[in-house]
Design a protein around this motif. Structure first.
Motif, PDB file in Angstrom:
ATOM      1  N   GLU A   1      -9.161   4.629   5.009  1.00 36.54           N
ATOM      2  CA  GLU A   1      -8.034   4.120   5.797  1.00 36.54           C
ATOM      3  C   GLU A   1      -8.505   3.527   7.124  1.00 36.54           C
TER       4      GLU A   1
ATOM      5  N   GLY B   1       0.865  -1.170   0.000  1.00 32.85           N
ATOM      6  CA  GLY B   1       0.000   0.000   0.000  1.00 32.85           C
ATOM      7  C   GLY B   1       0.900   1.218   0.000  1.00 32.85           C
TER       8      GLY B   1
ATOM      9  N   LEU C   1      -8.006  -4.542  -1.612  1.00 31.19           N
ATOM     10  CA  LEU C   1      -8.909  -3.855  -0.691  1.00 31.19           C
ATOM     11  C   LEU C   1      -9.006  -2.438  -1.233  1.00 31.19           C
ATOM     12  N   THR C   2     -10.160  -2.072  -1.794  1.00 31.44           N
ATOM     13  CA  THR C   2     -10.252  -0.845  -2.563  1.00 31.44           C
ATOM     14  C   THR C   2     -11.664  -0.276  -2.560  1.00 31.44           C
TER      15      THR C   2
ATOM     16  N   MET D   1      -1.770  -1.360   5.983  1.00 29.44           N
ATOM     17  CA  MET D   1      -1.365  -2.680   5.508  1.00 29.44           C
ATOM     18  C   MET D   1      -0.166  -3.207   6.312  1.00 29.44           C
TER      19      MET D   1
ATOM     20  N   CYS E   1      -9.191  -5.246   8.342  1.00 26.97           N
ATOM     21  CA  CYS E   1      -8.033  -6.126   8.543  1.00 26.97           C
ATOM     22  C   CYS E   1      -8.081  -6.767   9.922  1.00 26.97           C
TER      23      CYS E   1
ATOM     24  N   GLY F   1      -3.705  -2.727  -0.566  1.00 30.04           N
ATOM     25  CA  GLY F   1      -4.683  -1.769  -0.060  1.00 30.04           C
ATOM     26  C   GLY F   1      -4.521  -0.463  -0.813  1.00 30.04           C
ATOM     27  N   SER F   2      -5.536  -0.073  -1.571  1.00 31.00           N
ATOM     28  CA  SER F   2      -5.490   1.170  -2.346  1.00 31.00           C
ATOM     29  C   SER F   2      -6.898   1.705  -2.509  1.00 31.00           C
TER      30      SER F   2
ATOM     31  N   SER G   1      -2.671   4.357   3.605  1.00 29.78           N
ATOM     32  CA  SER G   1      -3.179   3.008   3.336  1.00 29.78           C
ATOM     33  C   SER G   1      -2.056   1.994   3.533  1.00 29.78           C
TER      34      SER G   1
ATOM     35  N   LEU H   1     -10.338   0.305   6.430  1.00 29.56           N
ATOM     36  CA  LEU H   1      -9.335  -0.671   6.007  1.00 29.56           C
ATOM     37  C   LEU H   1      -8.694  -1.326   7.229  1.00 29.56           C
TER      38      LEU H   1
END
Length: 185
Positions: free
Chosen positions: A152, A43, A111-112, A51, A159, A85-86, A47, A155
């Motif tokens: 973020e 990432g 993951l977007t 990650m 996770c 992750g983006s 982000s 995310l």
């Protein structure tokens, strides 16, 4: 003690975002992590920090995990998973990583915000997270927060949700995971 209106609004946004996560996508990614020989995370910017935190928790679970770009990162191979992750799915430094992973026949997870982004299109597994693109966040009805903050935050929480699922599958406790915690601190 007075209420913190901004904090309450952020927590409300996170609750709304959490309710938009596709359970099937989340389970598919959890399965891919379980089955991967090694997990590589990538990432950029904030982000990327989320990650990296995820990589640390995966390591605490005892998984063979690497952060792309670190000097101790091994080479990716066919049985591995690259997890990116983006928010935009268009981060220029991350697209070649997804392309390279495909050329090596490794699995790619994304993951977007956008399943139809370049990275989303290259991914074998996509988990779409809610939020607003950086250039629109704070200016739209979907978030009061600036730039990619909502993405973020969700995310990181997503996770951690995956970690809890993996812990349940392996019947691991936080105490058991502590055995893998750094001890040279």
């Amino acid at each position: 003690m007075p209420k913190q209106p901004n904090l309450t609004l952020i927590v409300d946004e996170l609750n709304q975002a959490a309710n938009q996560i596709d359970e099937q996508q989340l389970e598919q990614l959890t399965d891919a992590i379980s089955k991967a020989g090694r997990v590589f995370v990538a990432g950029a910017g904030r982000s990327g920090l989320m990650m990296r935190a995820f990589a640390m928790r995966l390591m605490h679970l005892g998984l063979d995990v690497y952060v792309v770009g670190e000097t101790v990162t091994r080479s990716l191979s066919k049985d591995d998973l690259l997890l990116i992750g983006s928010g935009s799915g268009e981060t220029k430094s991350l697209i070649p990583m997804a392309e390279k992973a495909h050329s090596l026949e490794a699995k790619v997870g994304a993951l977007t915000l956008s399943e139809t982004s370049t990275i989303g299109g290259l991914a074998d597994i996509v988990v779409r997270l809610p939020g607003a693109p950086k250039d629109q966040a704070g200016d739209t009805a979907s978030t009061i927060q600036p730039m990619g903050s909502l993405f973020e935050q969700i995310l990181l929480l997503l996770c951690d949700t995956i970690i809890l699922r993996l812990m349940a599958r392996e019947e691991l406790s936080g105490k058991a995971m502590y055995g893998n915690h750094a001890n040279l601190e």
